[in-house]
Design an enzyme around this catalytic site. Structure first.
Site, PDB file in Angstrom:
ATOM      1  N   GLY A  47       0.868  -1.177   0.000  1.00 38.12           N
ATOM      2  CA  GLY A  47       0.000   0.000   0.000  1.00 38.12           C
ATOM      3  C   GLY A  47       0.903   1.224   0.000  1.00 38.12           C
ATOM      4  O   GLY A  47       1.822   1.323   0.825  1.00 38.12           O
ATOM      5  N   ALA A  48       0.641   2.144  -0.933  1.00 39.66           N
ATOM      6  CA  ALA A  48       1.607   3.228  -1.175  1.00 39.66           C
ATOM      7  C   ALA A  48       1.995   4.018   0.085  1.00 39.66           C
ATOM      8  O   ALA A  48       3.186   4.153   0.381  1.00 39.66           O
ATOM      9  CB  ALA A  48       1.062   4.153  -2.270  1.00 39.66           C
ATOM     10  N   ARG A  81      10.084  -1.021  -5.193  1.00 37.04           N
ATOM     11  CA  ARG A  81       8.834  -1.028  -5.965  1.00 37.04           C
ATOM     12  C   ARG A  81       8.735   0.325  -6.698  1.00 37.04           C
ATOM     13  O   ARG A  81       8.792   1.368  -6.055  1.00 37.04           O
ATOM     14  CB  ARG A  81       7.623  -1.251  -5.043  1.00 37.04           C
ATOM     15  CG  ARG A  81       7.686  -2.611  -4.343  1.00 37.04           C
ATOM     16  CD  ARG A  81       6.341  -2.983  -3.746  1.00 37.04           C
ATOM     17  NE  ARG A  81       5.367  -3.314  -4.768  1.00 37.04           N
ATOM     18  CZ  ARG A  81       4.074  -3.506  -4.513  1.00 37.04           C
ATOM     19  NH1 ARG A  81       3.610  -3.361  -3.293  1.00 37.04           N
ATOM     20  NH2 ARG A  81       3.231  -3.832  -5.488  1.00 37.04           N
ATOM     21  N   GLN A 179      -5.673  -8.749  -2.186  1.00 37.41           N
ATOM     22  CA  GLN A 179      -5.682  -7.709  -1.148  1.00 37.41           C
ATOM     23  C   GLN A 179      -7.112  -7.365  -0.720  1.00 37.41           C
ATOM     24  O   GLN A 179      -7.335  -6.929   0.403  1.00 37.41           O
ATOM     25  CB  GLN A 179      -4.991  -6.435  -1.658  1.00 37.41           C
ATOM     26  CG  GLN A 179      -3.487  -6.546  -1.814  1.00 37.41           C
ATOM     27  CD  GLN A 179      -3.076  -6.963  -3.208  1.00 37.41           C
ATOM     28  OE1 GLN A 179      -3.818  -7.672  -3.899  1.00 37.41           O
ATOM     29  NE2 GLN A 179      -1.908  -6.559  -3.645  1.00 37.41           N
ATOM     30  N   ASP A 220      -1.649   4.796  -6.209  1.00 39.39           N
ATOM     31  CA  ASP A 220      -0.214   4.647  -5.963  1.00 39.39           C
ATOM     32  C   ASP A 220       0.567   5.849  -6.461  1.00 39.39           C
ATOM     33  O   ASP A 220       1.669   6.123  -5.982  1.00 39.39           O
ATOM     34  CB  ASP A 220       0.312   3.376  -6.623  1.00 39.39           C
ATOM     35  CG  ASP A 220       0.023   2.201  -5.717  1.00 39.39           C
ATOM     36  OD1 ASP A 220      -1.145   1.776  -5.670  1.00 39.39           O
ATOM     37  OD2 ASP A 220       0.950   1.753  -5.012  1.00 39.39           O
ATOM     38  N   ASN A 230      -3.213   2.707  -9.982  1.00 38.96           N
ATOM     39  CA  ASN A 230      -3.679   1.961  -8.807  1.00 38.96           C
ATOM     40  C   ASN A 230      -3.664   0.483  -9.174  1.00 38.96           C
ATOM     41  O   ASN A 230      -3.350   0.106 -10.320  1.00 38.96           O
ATOM     42  CB  ASN A 230      -5.075   2.437  -8.379  1.00 38.96           C
ATOM     43  CG  ASN A 230      -5.466   1.894  -7.013  1.00 38.96           C
ATOM     44  OD1 ASN A 230      -4.691   1.970  -6.064  1.00 38.96           O
ATOM     45  ND2 ASN A 230      -6.640   1.304  -6.892  1.00 38.96           N
ATOM     46  N   LYS A 231      -4.009  -0.353  -8.230  1.00 41.94           N
ATOM     47  CA  LYS A 231      -3.947  -1.808  -8.407  1.00 41.94           C
ATOM     48  C   LYS A 231      -4.580  -2.238  -9.728  1.00 41.94           C
ATOM     49  O   LYS A 231      -5.627  -1.721 -10.117  1.00 41.94           O
ATOM     50  CB  LYS A 231      -4.658  -2.467  -7.225  1.00 41.94           C
ATOM     51  CG  LYS A 231      -4.713  -3.978  -7.222  1.00 41.94           C
ATOM     52  CD  LYS A 231      -3.377  -4.652  -7.406  1.00 41.94           C
ATOM     53  CE  LYS A 231      -2.327  -4.216  -6.414  1.00 41.94           C
ATOM     54  NZ  LYS A 231      -0.949  -4.616  -6.828  1.00 41.94           N
TER      55      LYS A 231
HETATM   56  O1  MRU Z   1       0.543  -3.920  -4.660  1.00 48.25           O
HETATM   57  P1  MRU Z   1      -0.062  -3.212  -3.483  1.00 48.25           P
HETATM   58  O2  MRU Z   1      -0.886  -4.090  -2.608  1.00 48.25           O
HETATM   59  O3  MRU Z   1       0.963  -2.420  -2.708  1.00 48.25           O
HETATM   60  O4  MRU Z   1      -1.042  -2.155  -4.144  1.00 48.25           O
HETATM   61  C1  MRU Z   1      -1.767  -1.290  -3.328  1.00 48.25           C
HETATM   62  C2  MRU Z   1      -2.761  -0.473  -4.056  1.00 48.25           C
HETATM   63  O5  MRU Z   1      -2.873  -0.525  -5.254  1.00 48.25           O
HETATM   64  C3  MRU Z   1      -3.548   0.489  -3.237  1.00 48.25           C
HETATM   65  O6  MRU Z   1      -4.821   0.676  -3.778  1.00 48.25           O
HETATM   66  C4  MRU Z   1      -2.808   1.825  -3.213  1.00 48.25           C
HETATM   67  O7  MRU Z   1      -1.489   1.659  -2.774  1.00 48.25           O
HETATM   68  C5  MRU Z   1      -3.481   2.820  -2.369  1.00 48.25           C
HETATM   69  S1  MRU Z   1      -3.313   2.424  -0.679  1.00 48.25           S
HETATM   70  C6  MRU Z   1      -3.939   3.650   0.252  1.00 48.25           C
END
Ligand code: MRU
Length: 335
Positions: A47-48, A81, A179, A220, A230-231
């Site tokens: 999560g960012a 990342r 997630q 992100d 985003n994801k």
């Molecule tokens: O690969 P991840 O689980 O780190 O990806 C996270 C996401 O895409 C979240 O939606 C994003 O980081 C926002 S978290 C507040």
């Protein structure tokens, strides 16, 4: 007890291992920057905003060892990342404090406090958008686990639930690492917020049958024109929401806004190991000779976004560039 993704005590970073949830609560402790980098890469912490805070503490830990220079520690953490902009902001905040002779641990603490405080403002600012909604869809996990405490997309949901306890959350399972079904559902279940996990490919069905009143996700990285990463799977939810006239919101703290990137075309997208797609719960599910592609994120054009929920309020895509001044001023006056 509120969920906390990580905490720093006695010069030690404690990380709740998100790969083991919801089945097991495993806390990993480390005093080494290499281990922090590995925890970010392997998604012990994810999560960012949470990645940014973990990296800030990684820099603080490195500063306690003569082996590391600010530049070298930053290089190791930056290579983990590529998409989450918060990672680079967290590293840079502590790197520059350290290089200027300030206390890196105090700098990481202040960075963490600011992120959590911004999430609370996002909750207050975004809740009115959901005041009349009965059913809301979210993708991935943008809750306390992704931000240290409270959340971005889940923050307005948490606040709205207090006055609107029947608010129902559709949770995309979020293949390949789940997630949504593992982490978002866990956070909502702990707090008694009504929800249902749906297969990723079911969202279009519910959106087209008027069973979802609003969509809210985290980000992100958000470019200057409002395009955001985003994801993986976020883009198609945004397009289908738009097609069906359902409002689509993006919630993020200042550390996710990358005002130097003019559009989403400039955002680097992480590609992860094929095994995350080819295997499920440790078992190979695709034929032995099959390959896989595994982009971890996609980029959604700003035209599909109804509003960005920020610490300063809700803005439209054409107003994102103007946020740069507010973000800069607030960051400069941070503790
Ligand atoms: O690969 P991840 O689980 O780190 O990806 C996270 C996401 O895409 C979240 O939606 C994003 O980081 C926002 S978290 C507040």
């Amino acid at each position: 007890m509120p969920v906390r993704a990580l905490w720093y005590r006695d010069h030690t970073l404690h990380l709740l291992d998100q790969r083991r949830l919801p089945g097991r609560t495993v806390i990993r402790r480390t005093r080494r920057v290499e281990e922090v980098a590995s925890a970010i890469r392997t998604m012990v912490v994810r999560g960012a905003p949470a990645i940014g805070v973990a990296a800030a503490y990684g820099m603080a830990l490195a500063s306690r060892s003569a082996k590391w220079s600010p530049a070298r520690a930053a290089r190791v953490l930056r290579a983990t990342r590529p998409t989450a902009f918060d990672l680079f902001v967290g590293i840079e905040t502590v790197r520059s404090a350290w290089a200027r002779g300030k206390d890196p641990e105090a700098s990481a603490d202040a960075y963490r406090t600011k992120v959590v405080e911004e999430c609370h403002r996002i909750g207050a600012n975004g809740a009115p958008l959901l005041a009349s909604a009965r059913r809301v869809l979210t993708h991935c996990n943008a809750g306390a686990l992704a931000t240290v405490e409270w959340g971005t997309a889940l923050a307005p949901i948490r606040v709205a639930h207090e006055t609107n306890p029947r608010l129902f959350v559709f949770v995309d399972e979020t293949r390949p690492l789940l997630q949504g079904s593992r982490l978002t559902a866990w956070e909502l279940a702990r707090e008694g917020i009504p929800h249902a996990v749906i297969a990723d490919n079911a969202a279009g069905y519910y959106l087209s049958h008027r069973e979802i009143d609003a969509v809210i996700v985290g980000a992100d990285r958000i470019a200057r024109n409002g395009d955001f990463a985003n994801k993986i799977g976020t883009y198609e939810k945004a397009v289908v929401a738009h097609e069906n006239g359902v409002p689509f919101y993006v919630a993020a703290p200042w550390t996710t806004f990358d005002f130097r990137r003019t559009s989403g075309r400039d955002i680097p997208v992480e590609e992860r190991a094929p095994d995350e797609v080819l295997r499920f719960a440790g078992e190979r599910i695709a034929p032995r000779r099959s390959e896989a592609r595994n982009p971890a994120f996609d980029v959604t054009p700003a035209r599909y976004v109804s509003g960005y929920v920020t610490p300063a309020g809700v803005v439209r895509p054409r107003e994102v560039a103007r946020l740069a001044t507010i973000a800069r001023t607030e960051s400069a006056s941070a503790p």
